[in-house]
Write an enzyme that holds these catalytic residues in place. Structure first.
Site, PDB file in Angstrom:
ATOM      1  CE1 TYR A 180      -3.017  -3.056   0.342  1.00 31.45           C
ATOM      2  CE2 TYR A 180      -3.172  -2.668   2.701  1.00 31.45           C
ATOM      3  CZ  TYR A 180      -3.502  -3.410   1.591  1.00 31.45           C
ATOM      4  OH  TYR A 180      -4.325  -4.513   1.713  1.00 31.45           O
ATOM      5  CG  HIS A 209      -0.890  -8.820   0.396  1.00 36.16           C
ATOM      6  ND1 HIS A 209      -0.410  -7.525   0.305  1.00 36.16           N
ATOM      7  CD2 HIS A 209      -2.209  -8.739   0.081  1.00 36.16           C
ATOM      8  CE1 HIS A 209      -1.388  -6.714  -0.038  1.00 36.16           C
ATOM      9  NE2 HIS A 209      -2.486  -7.429  -0.201  1.00 36.16           N
TER      10      HIS A 209
END
Length: 330
Positions: free
Chosen positions: A56, A141
């Site tokens: 992110y 992830h």
């Protein structure tokens, strides 16, 4: 805000969690002051669970979250991050990372790495960016295209880190149900994070993942309950899973909104309360950029939704008859 433990006996999560992709400049820039305001509003609303990832904003989300939490007691909040992408310094001219979805300078490049060494390196770098000495939950992830390596190398590394006490709970986070169900069956994960597949518009998770998680006493954290926008504000130009929503889905969402408005509640409230109603769901993850967005989400999570809303949605064929809904949970 109510907290529930993860999995068998993992660290507790508040029923609503703050998703920090937005303050990593997902799709659009967010200033430091605005990001701090969103985090402060989440804290004021009783949210004590915060989720981030190196992906992110190339670490921006982790750095901002770490700065906000540095003066809060470490025992007061639950912090989760993710492994699977290593951030390597960029070589050559530095452009924009918008091609990967984040409005930040492309100072680093992401490299997939689900090796045991990659897991440890990623976690060490996240600890440094966050300014903490332990992580409450670590997810693998998006290992969709690296599933075998994630199961054979990355997962055992996380299991070892959990046994060492460096992390409290371990799991995997994806947008797809089938590989998460495989993690639940084949490993000793505490939790899985599922985005966009258990919502008013998409109950794919009911087919396998949620029943399997219930049987295995594995917690499910649900993200994307607004399907990236359509269920927050249904209109012809709304987004669904980060692309322009197909017209039939827009029409369906508008019909759902009509039902909710007729009974005096926002569609947003029904979307949050629906996801929380399944017994396998421990927490709903809300992505927010601003104080207003997260304050509104917290209000919707506690807003009573009349039983007649669920009855009407079923009667109009907008919800299957067998899905759990929070009747009587006012």
């Amino acid at each position: 805000m109510e907290r529930l433990p993860l999995g068998h006996a993992g660290p507790a999560l508040t029923r609503l969690a703050f998703g920090a992709a937005g303050i990593g400049n997902l799709l659009t820039p967010v200033g430091d002051e605005e990001a701090d305001g969103a985090l402060a509003a989440a804290w004021a609303a009783g949210i004590r669970s915060f989720d981030t990832a190196p992906h992110y904003g190339l670490g921006l989300s982790e750095r901002r979250l770490g700065r906000f939490l540095e003066d809060r007691p470490r025992s007061a909040f639950h912090l989760s991050t993710k492994v699977g992408r290593i951030l390597d310094p960029a070589r050559g001219p530095i452009g924009s990372d918008l091609v990967n979805g984040f409005a930040v300078p492309a100072t680093h490049v992401r490299r997939w790495d689900f090796t045991a060494d990659g897991v440890r390196r990623s976690l060490e770098e996240s600890l440094a960016r966050l300014g903490v000495d332990r992580i409450d939950t670590v997810y693998l992830h998006d290992p969709d295209d690296h599933l075998e390596q994630a199961l054979e190398e990355a997962y055992p590394a996380l299991e070892q880190l959990r046994s060492e006490g460096l992390v409290g709970a371990i799991g995997a986070g994806m947008n797809h149900c089938a590989p998460l169900a495989r993690f639940v069956r084949e490993t000793d994960v505490d939790v899985v994070l599922l985005a966009g597949r258990y919502t008013l518009l998409d109950q794919t998770a009911l087919e396998d993942l949620l029943p399997t998680a219930t049987e295995s006493d594995v917690s499910v954290v649900v993200g994307g309950v607004f399907n990236s926008g359509l269920l927050a504000d249904p209109r012809p130009d709304a987004t669904f899973d980060y692309t322009t929503a197909p017209a039939p889905l827009v029409a369906r969402a508008l019909r759902m909104q009509e039902v909710c408005v007729r009974h005096g509640v926002p569609l947003r409230a029904a979307a949050v309360r629906f996801a929380l109603a399944h017994p396998a769901v421990t927490s709903v993850l809300i992505g927010a950029r601003t104080a207003g967005e997260i304050t509104d989400a917290a209000e919707q999570a506690t807003r009573p939704v009349p039983d007649a809303v669920w009855a009407d949605l079923r009667a109009q064929g907008l919800l299957p008859g067998h899905v759990p809904t929070p009747e009587g949970d006012h």
